[in-house]
Design a protein around this motif. Structure first.
Motif, PDB file in Angstrom:
ATOM      1  N   THR A 252      47.823 101.842  68.569  1.00 22.55           N
ATOM      2  CA  THR A 252      48.752 102.926  68.256  1.00 22.55           C
ATOM      3  C   THR A 252      49.345 102.700  66.877  1.00 22.55           C
ATOM      4  O   THR A 252      49.325 101.585  66.349  1.00 22.55           O
ATOM      5  CB  THR A 252      49.891 103.011  69.295  1.00 22.55           C
ATOM      6  N   MET A 253      49.876 103.761  66.287  1.00 18.58           N
ATOM      7  CA  MET A 253      50.414 103.676  64.936  1.00 18.58           C
ATOM      8  C   MET A 253      51.478 102.592  64.831  1.00 18.58           C
ATOM      9  O   MET A 253      52.426 102.563  65.601  1.00 18.58           O
ATOM     10  CB  MET A 253      51.016 105.027  64.532  1.00 18.58           C
ATOM     11  N   GLY A 254      51.273 101.659  63.906  1.00 21.88           N
ATOM     12  CA  GLY A 254      52.249 100.615  63.662  1.00 21.88           C
ATOM     13  C   GLY A 254      52.098  99.374  64.512  1.00 21.88           C
ATOM     14  O   GLY A 254      52.718  98.357  64.243  1.00 21.88           O
ATOM     15  N   THR A 255      51.255  99.422  65.574  1.00 16.82           N
ATOM     16  CA  THR A 255      51.084  98.237  66.412  1.00 16.82           C
ATOM     17  C   THR A 255      49.672  97.675  66.317  1.00 16.82           C
ATOM     18  O   THR A 255      49.484  96.480  66.361  1.00 16.82           O
ATOM     19  CB  THR A 255      51.405  98.542  67.878  1.00 16.82           C
ATOM     20  N   GLY A 256      48.673  98.533  66.215  1.00 16.42           N
ATOM     21  CA  GLY A 256      47.328  98.067  65.957  1.00 16.42           C
ATOM     22  C   GLY A 256      46.568  97.542  67.153  1.00 16.42           C
ATOM     23  O   GLY A 256      45.398  97.824  67.308  1.00 16.42           O
ATOM     24  N   ASN A 257      47.208  96.768  68.026  1.00 17.48           N
ATOM     25  CA  ASN A 257      46.551  96.107  69.140  1.00 17.48           C
ATOM     26  C   ASN A 257      45.339  95.296  68.703  1.00 17.48           C
ATOM     27  O   ASN A 257      44.356  95.184  69.413  1.00 17.48           O
ATOM     28  CB  ASN A 257      46.130  97.116  70.220  1.00 17.48           C
ATOM     29  N   GLY A 258      45.397  94.766  67.492  1.00 13.23           N
ATOM     30  CA  GLY A 258      44.307  93.927  67.046  1.00 13.23           C
ATOM     31  C   GLY A 258      43.192  94.672  66.363  1.00 13.23           C
ATOM     32  O   GLY A 258      42.492  94.138  65.527  1.00 13.23           O
ATOM     33  N   GLN A 259      42.993  95.939  66.726  1.00 14.24           N
ATOM     34  CA  GLN A 259      41.943  96.763  66.155  1.00 14.24           C
ATOM     35  C   GLN A 259      40.599  96.049  66.233  1.00 14.24           C
ATOM     36  O   GLN A 259      40.412  95.113  66.997  1.00 14.24           O
ATOM     37  CB  GLN A 259      42.328  97.201  64.744  1.00 14.24           C
ATOM     38  N   LEU A 260      39.610  96.485  65.477  1.00 12.71           N
ATOM     39  CA  LEU A 260      38.262  95.930  65.596  1.00 12.71           C
ATOM     40  C   LEU A 260      38.227  94.434  65.344  1.00 12.71           C
ATOM     41  O   LEU A 260      37.546  93.681  66.047  1.00 12.71           O
ATOM     42  CB  LEU A 260      37.320  96.639  64.615  1.00 12.71           C
ATOM     43  N   GLU A 261      38.992  93.963  64.360  1.00 10.58           N
ATOM     44  CA  GLU A 261      38.873  92.549  63.985  1.00 10.58           C
ATOM     45  C   GLU A 261      39.327  91.608  65.085  1.00 10.58           C
ATOM     46  O   GLU A 261      38.998  90.420  65.070  1.00 10.58           O
ATOM     47  CB  GLU A 261      39.667  92.262  62.697  1.00 10.58           C
ATOM     48  N   ASN A 262      40.072  92.104  66.070  1.00 17.74           N
ATOM     49  CA  ASN A 262      40.525  91.243  67.161  1.00 17.74           C
ATOM     50  C   ASN A 262      40.057  91.714  68.528  1.00 17.74           C
ATOM     51  O   ASN A 262      40.590  91.275  69.544  1.00 17.74           O
ATOM     52  CB  ASN A 262      42.049  91.110  67.136  1.00 17.74           C
ATOM     53  N   VAL A 263      39.072  92.621  68.556  1.00 13.08           N
ATOM     54  CA  VAL A 263      38.523  93.002  69.853  1.00 13.08           C
ATOM     55  C   VAL A 263      37.788  91.807  70.457  1.00 13.08           C
ATOM     56  O   VAL A 263      37.708  91.646  71.668  1.00 13.08           O
ATOM     57  CB  VAL A 263      37.602  94.238  69.730  1.00 13.08           C
ATOM     58  N   ILE A 264      37.261  90.916  69.597  1.00  8.87           N
ATOM     59  CA  ILE A 264      36.848  89.588  70.041  1.00  8.87           C
ATOM     60  C   ILE A 264      38.096  88.719  70.002  1.00  8.87           C
ATOM     61  O   ILE A 264      38.759  88.625  68.978  1.00  8.87           O
ATOM     62  CB  ILE A 264      35.763  89.000  69.123  1.00  8.87           C
ATOM     63  N   ARG A 265      38.426  88.091  71.106  1.00  4.75           N
ATOM     64  CA  ARG A 265      39.725  87.423  71.233  1.00  4.75           C
ATOM     65  C   ARG A 265      39.650  85.945  70.837  1.00  4.75           C
ATOM     66  O   ARG A 265      38.587  85.314  70.916  1.00  4.75           O
ATOM     67  CB  ARG A 265      40.243  87.574  72.662  1.00  4.75           C
ATOM     68  N   PHE A 266      40.793  85.408  70.432  1.00  7.27           N
ATOM     69  CA  PHE A 266      40.896  84.015  69.989  1.00  7.27           C
ATOM     70  C   PHE A 266      42.138  83.372  70.602  1.00  7.27           C
ATOM     71  O   PHE A 266      43.124  84.054  70.886  1.00  7.27           O
ATOM     72  CB  PHE A 266      40.989  83.941  68.462  1.00  7.27           C
ATOM     73  N   LEU A 267      42.079  82.038  70.756  1.00  7.73           N
ATOM     74  CA  LEU A 267      43.203  81.295  71.321  1.00  7.73           C
ATOM     75  C   LEU A 267      43.592  80.080  70.497  1.00  7.73           C
ATOM     76  O   LEU A 267      44.481  79.326  70.890  1.00  7.73           O
ATOM     77  CB  LEU A 267      42.870  80.827  72.749  1.00  7.73           C
ATOM     78  N   GLU A 268      42.932  79.881  69.353  1.00  2.00           N
ATOM     79  CA  GLU A 268      43.170  78.678  68.562  1.00  2.00           C
ATOM     80  C   GLU A 268      43.730  79.030  67.191  1.00  2.00           C
ATOM     81  O   GLU A 268      43.736  80.191  66.784  1.00  2.00           O
ATOM     82  CB  GLU A 268      41.849  77.914  68.384  1.00  2.00           C
ATOM     83  N   ASP A 269      44.138  78.011  66.479  1.00  2.00           N
ATOM     84  CA  ASP A 269      44.599  78.191  65.109  1.00  2.00           C
ATOM     85  C   ASP A 269      43.402  77.995  64.174  1.00  2.00           C
ATOM     86  O   ASP A 269      42.978  76.876  63.907  1.00  2.00           O
ATOM     87  CB  ASP A 269      45.693  77.179  64.784  1.00  2.00           C
ATOM     88  N   TRP A 270      42.865  79.132  63.695  1.00  4.47           N
ATOM     89  CA  TRP A 270      41.725  79.107  62.783  1.00  4.47           C
ATOM     90  C   TRP A 270      42.184  79.003  61.322  1.00  4.47           C
ATOM     91  O   TRP A 270      41.359  78.946  60.412  1.00  4.47           O
ATOM     92  CB  TRP A 270      40.878  80.354  62.970  1.00  4.47           C
ATOM     93  N   GLY A 271      43.481  79.051  61.095  1.00  8.34           N
ATOM     94  CA  GLY A 271      44.005  78.789  59.761  1.00  8.34           C
ATOM     95  C   GLY A 271      44.214  79.990  58.880  1.00  8.34           C
ATOM     96  O   GLY A 271      44.582  79.848  57.714  1.00  8.34           O
ATOM     97  N   GLY A 272      44.003  81.201  59.401  1.00 10.70           N
ATOM     98  CA  GLY A 272      44.219  82.384  58.575  1.00 10.70           C
ATOM     99  C   GLY A 272      43.117  82.591  57.551  1.00 10.70           C
ATOM    100  O   GLY A 272      42.035  82.014  57.637  1.00 10.70           O
ATOM    101  N   GLY A 273      43.392  83.406  56.533  1.00  6.03           N
ATOM    102  CA  GLY A 273      42.375  83.791  55.558  1.00  6.03           C
ATOM    103  C   GLY A 273      41.786  82.650  54.771  1.00  6.03           C
ATOM    104  O   GLY A 273      40.684  82.759  54.235  1.00  6.03           O
ATOM    105  N   GLY A 274      42.479  81.523  54.672  1.00  2.00           N
ATOM    106  CA  GLY A 274      41.945  80.381  53.949  1.00  2.00           C
ATOM    107  C   GLY A 274      41.507  79.260  54.867  1.00  2.00           C
ATOM    108  O   GLY A 274      41.367  78.118  54.426  1.00  2.00           O
ATOM    109  N   GLY A 275      41.298  79.572  56.127  1.00  2.00           N
ATOM    110  CA  GLY A 275      41.039  78.531  57.110  1.00  2.00           C
ATOM    111  C   GLY A 275      39.591  78.417  57.543  1.00  2.00           C
ATOM    112  O   GLY A 275      38.680  78.406  56.726  1.00  2.00           O
ATOM    113  N   GLN A 276      39.390  78.358  58.859  1.00  6.41           N
ATOM    114  CA  GLN A 276      38.078  78.100  59.434  1.00  6.41           C
ATOM    115  C   GLN A 276      37.338  79.416  59.700  1.00  6.41           C
ATOM    116  O   GLN A 276      37.943  80.431  60.030  1.00  6.41           O
ATOM    117  CB  GLN A 276      38.220  77.317  60.736  1.00  6.41           C
ATOM    118  N   ALA A 277      36.016  79.360  59.590  1.00  6.22           N
ATOM    119  CA  ALA A 277      35.201  80.579  59.698  1.00  6.22           C
ATOM    120  C   ALA A 277      34.675  80.770  61.113  1.00  6.22           C
ATOM    121  O   ALA A 277      34.215  79.824  61.757  1.00  6.22           O
ATOM    122  CB  ALA A 277      34.038  80.522  58.715  1.00  6.22           C
TER     123      ALA A 277
END
Length: 338
Positions: A252-277
């Motif tokens: 929904t507008m302003g919340t996103g719910n992860g959108q496409l990039e998070n439809v595959i779910r994660f539970l760890e700290d991958w480090g953000g944009g400069g982290g793990q691939a």
């Protein structure tokens, strides 16, 4: 500008649309202007103007029941599975009991911080099953547990090499993939589930299933839990498989719910944009909403986003994953009789 950057007003011109879309997206975005006809989906009811199409679509991954029409029962992936594991009972497509090799199947638990629940997973060791020749010749496996009170799920581990026929794993439960998957001698592969979560190569070595939190109130009576994403550091991981899955809810507008990039779910700290691939090659299809894995997406308290190296797997152009559901294209033409 009233148009998003890169999309000029000419995109609204029906005559220019086909050429511009083909040029911009390399032929990967098509509609009726490019000759794409109406497709009859594999679940018959989807073509009959259903009132709740994503609920109907989810029947692809559900077990047959007595109210199913013959067409619906045969369309369900369960009916195609050459190996079925339901509530710990293992059978072939004809209902005959199958004995799996030691270590190929296990029941384990771990705490999912997005769901805020201890999940009970039916765990398949892909390497053990492959070495024993335990996978069916048609490459389709159905796995599920029906006791929802235990928060059932499926987890695939040691899956870097799949059987030569390829592999499609289907479940009406949430599915977790731990570590590299289908990276050695890549085969056509698919995973279909209520939701799909990728756990990195570091999940097992980091002992993330059982690692406790020092702030836990009573470790003697509560299962070990790890609430701190910093204690779950991810390492680079590669998965090559088509995913059919569901988001928890619509964005929904302003919340996103992860959108496409998070439809595959994660539970760890991958480090953000400069982290793990997280390297992913496949095809993502979201046909339903998850009904069992309903924890809300929230960035970034229980996970840190990975670098997403994602691409479509061109292997699917010539080799479909086993049992892939197919639609039927009906073309209208003229004929005459003399």
């Amino acid at each position: 500008s009233q148009y998003q950057a890169g999309f000029s007003s000419t995109w609204a011109n029906p005559q220019a649309w086909a050429a511009q879309a083909d040029s911009t997206f390399g032929g990967t975005v098509k509609d009726s202007a490019m000759g794409v006809a109406q497709i009859t989906p594999p679940i018959p009811e989807l073509f009959q103007n259903p009132t709740n199409p994503d609920t109907v679509a989810r029947q692809l991954i559900e077990r047959p029941n007595v109210t199913d029409s013959p067409a619906l029962a045969s369309a369900k992936m369960y009916s195609q599975a050459g190996l079925r594991i339901v509530d710990g009972m293992v059978t072939d497509a004809n209902g005959n009991t199958v004995t799996l090799p030691a270590g190929g199947l296990a029941t384990r638990t771990f705490f999912d911080t997005r769901e805020n629940k201890t999940m009970t997973v039916t765990e398949l060791d892909i390497n053990v099953l492959r070495n024993a020749g335990a996978f069916p010749t048609n490459g389709v496996v159905y796995v599920a547990s029906t006791n929802l009170a235990t928060n059932p799920a499926v987890r695939l581990v040691n899956g870097s090499q799949l059987p030569s026929q390829g592999l499609t794993v289907v479940s009406e439960n949430p599915v977790y993939v731990r570590g590299d998957y289908n990276t050695v001698g890549k085969r056509p592969a698919a995973i279909m589930g209520d939701a799909i979560t990728v756990l990195s190569n570091n999940w097992g070595p980091n002992n993330s299933d059982i690692k406790g939190n020092q702030n836990q109130i009573n470790p003697a009576t509560n299962p070990p839990r790890n609430y701190n994403k910093g204690d779950r550091a991810a390492t680079p991981t590669t998965v090559n498989a088509a995913f059919a899955l569901g988001p928890g809810a619509e964005s929904t507008m302003g919340t996103g719910n992860g959108q496409l990039e998070n439809v595959i779910r994660f539970l760890e700290d991958w480090g953000g944009g400069g982290g793990q691939a997280f390297n992913y090659s496949g095809s993502i299809v979201a046909l339903w909403h998850s009904l069992q894995a309903t924890g809300q997406w929230a960035c970034c308290n229980y996970y840190g986003p990975p670098i997403r190296n994602w691409s479509y797997d061109t292997l699917f152009n010539t080799s479909r994953p086993p049992g892939t559901p197919q639609g039927v294209i009906m073309s209208k033409g003229s004929w005459s009789q003399s």
